[in-house]
Design a protein around this motif. Structure first.
Motif, PDB file in Angstrom:
ATOM      1  N   VAL A  39     -28.307 111.652 -47.416  1.00 11.54           N
ATOM      2  CA  VAL A  39     -29.439 111.742 -48.352  1.00 11.54           C
ATOM      3  C   VAL A  39     -29.292 110.691 -49.453  1.00 11.54           C
ATOM      4  O   VAL A  39     -30.255 109.989 -49.790  1.00 11.54           O
ATOM      5  N   ALA A  40     -28.085 110.577 -50.015  1.00 15.67           N
ATOM      6  CA  ALA A  40     -27.855 109.612 -51.097  1.00 15.67           C
ATOM      7  C   ALA A  40     -28.020 108.172 -50.611  1.00 15.67           C
ATOM      8  O   ALA A  40     -28.610 107.343 -51.314  1.00 15.67           O
ATOM      9  N   LEU A  41     -27.500 107.875 -49.432  1.00  8.91           N
ATOM     10  CA  LEU A  41     -27.659 106.521 -48.878  1.00  8.91           C
ATOM     11  C   LEU A  41     -29.133 106.202 -48.656  1.00  8.91           C
ATOM     12  O   LEU A  41     -29.600 105.106 -48.983  1.00  8.91           O
ATOM     13  N   ARG A  42     -29.881 107.168 -48.114  1.00  9.98           N
ATOM     14  CA  ARG A  42     -31.306 106.963 -47.865  1.00  9.98           C
ATOM     15  C   ARG A  42     -32.042 106.732 -49.182  1.00  9.98           C
ATOM     16  O   ARG A  42     -32.865 105.821 -49.308  1.00  9.98           O
ATOM     17  N   SER A 162     -21.811 103.684 -53.139  1.00 11.34           N
ATOM     18  CA  SER A 162     -21.632 104.805 -54.072  1.00 11.34           C
ATOM     19  C   SER A 162     -22.236 106.108 -53.525  1.00 11.34           C
ATOM     20  O   SER A 162     -21.854 107.183 -53.972  1.00 11.34           O
ATOM     21  N   GLY A 163     -23.136 106.022 -52.551  1.00  6.09           N
ATOM     22  CA  GLY A 163     -23.695 107.223 -51.932  1.00  6.09           C
ATOM     23  C   GLY A 163     -22.618 108.110 -51.297  1.00  6.09           C
ATOM     24  O   GLY A 163     -22.822 109.310 -51.107  1.00  6.09           O
ATOM     25  N   PHE A 164     -21.469 107.519 -50.989  1.00  7.92           N
ATOM     26  CA  PHE A 164     -20.387 108.304 -50.386  1.00  7.92           C
ATOM     27  C   PHE A 164     -19.720 109.246 -51.397  1.00  7.92           C
ATOM     28  O   PHE A 164     -18.921 110.094 -51.015  1.00  7.92           O
ATOM     29  N   ALA A 165     -20.083 109.128 -52.661  1.00  2.00           N
ATOM     30  CA  ALA A 165     -19.561 110.044 -53.682  1.00  2.00           C
ATOM     31  C   ALA A 165     -20.449 111.279 -53.819  1.00  2.00           C
ATOM     32  O   ALA A 165     -20.156 112.166 -54.622  1.00  2.00           O
ATOM     33  N   ALA A 166     -21.530 111.343 -53.052  1.00  2.04           N
ATOM     34  CA  ALA A 166     -22.472 112.474 -53.154  1.00  2.04           C
ATOM     35  C   ALA A 166     -21.778 113.795 -52.798  1.00  2.04           C
ATOM     36  O   ALA A 166     -20.893 113.834 -51.960  1.00  2.04           O
TER      37      ALA A 166
END
Length: 167
Positions: A39-42, A162-166
């Protein structure tokens, strides 16, 4: 069982989340945040490649590829993951087909290479190898592998989006 591999569509988003959550609920090394990462990457526009596997029109698998940096620089490398398949369909080659199709698409986009943090018994079948020149801090090195897509060499400390920190 026939399945189709295709680009994700807006109406796939909710079911991708469900499939990802279900797939990682049974995974040995899961943070439980994989669906949130997608979701964050998208949301950040960082899903460079986002493919689904569908059986009779129903999404049963998903793979994401997003940009990574090496020593802070964008060198045209990407990270594979998360990759997920509905648990009742594990072991049928769907995940492998998603990964192969995604790597092919990355290559067509001119990507230089791809990294993956994952099972060292699984990912070498796609050409991934542990490369001491490409590092990811905090994990045993055998679990972090790289694949050059254009034959070039890269080196450095990898950082995921940074989406991987979601959470």
């Amino acid at each position: 069982m026939p399945y189709e591999i295709r680009l994700e569509r807006p109406d796939d988003v909710a079911v991708i989340g469900k499939v990802t959550t279900a797939a990682f609920a049974v995974a040995e090394h899961s943070s439980g945040t994989e669906a949130a990462i997608v979701v964050a990457l998208r949301a950040a526009g960082a899903l460079t490649v986002s493919l689904v596997a569908a059986v009779d029109g129903e999404v049963v698998g998903h793979v994401a590829f997003s940009p990574v940096t090496l020593d802070g620089a964008d060198l045209g490398w990407y990270g594979l993951g998360p990759v997920s398949v509905r648990p009742d369909l594990h072991g049928r080659g769907i995940g492998a087909a998603l990964i192969r199709a995604g790597l092919e698409r990355l290559g067509a986009l001119g990507a230089k290479g791809c990294v993956v943090l994952g099972d060292p018994a699984y990912y070498p079948r796609f050409g991934f190898r542990q490369d001491p020149a490409i590092q990811y801090e905090g994990v045993p090195p055998e679990y972090f592998m790289a694949l050059s897509l254009d034959g070039s060499k890269a080196a450095g400390q990898v950082a995921y989006h940074s989406g991987f920190a979601a959470t």
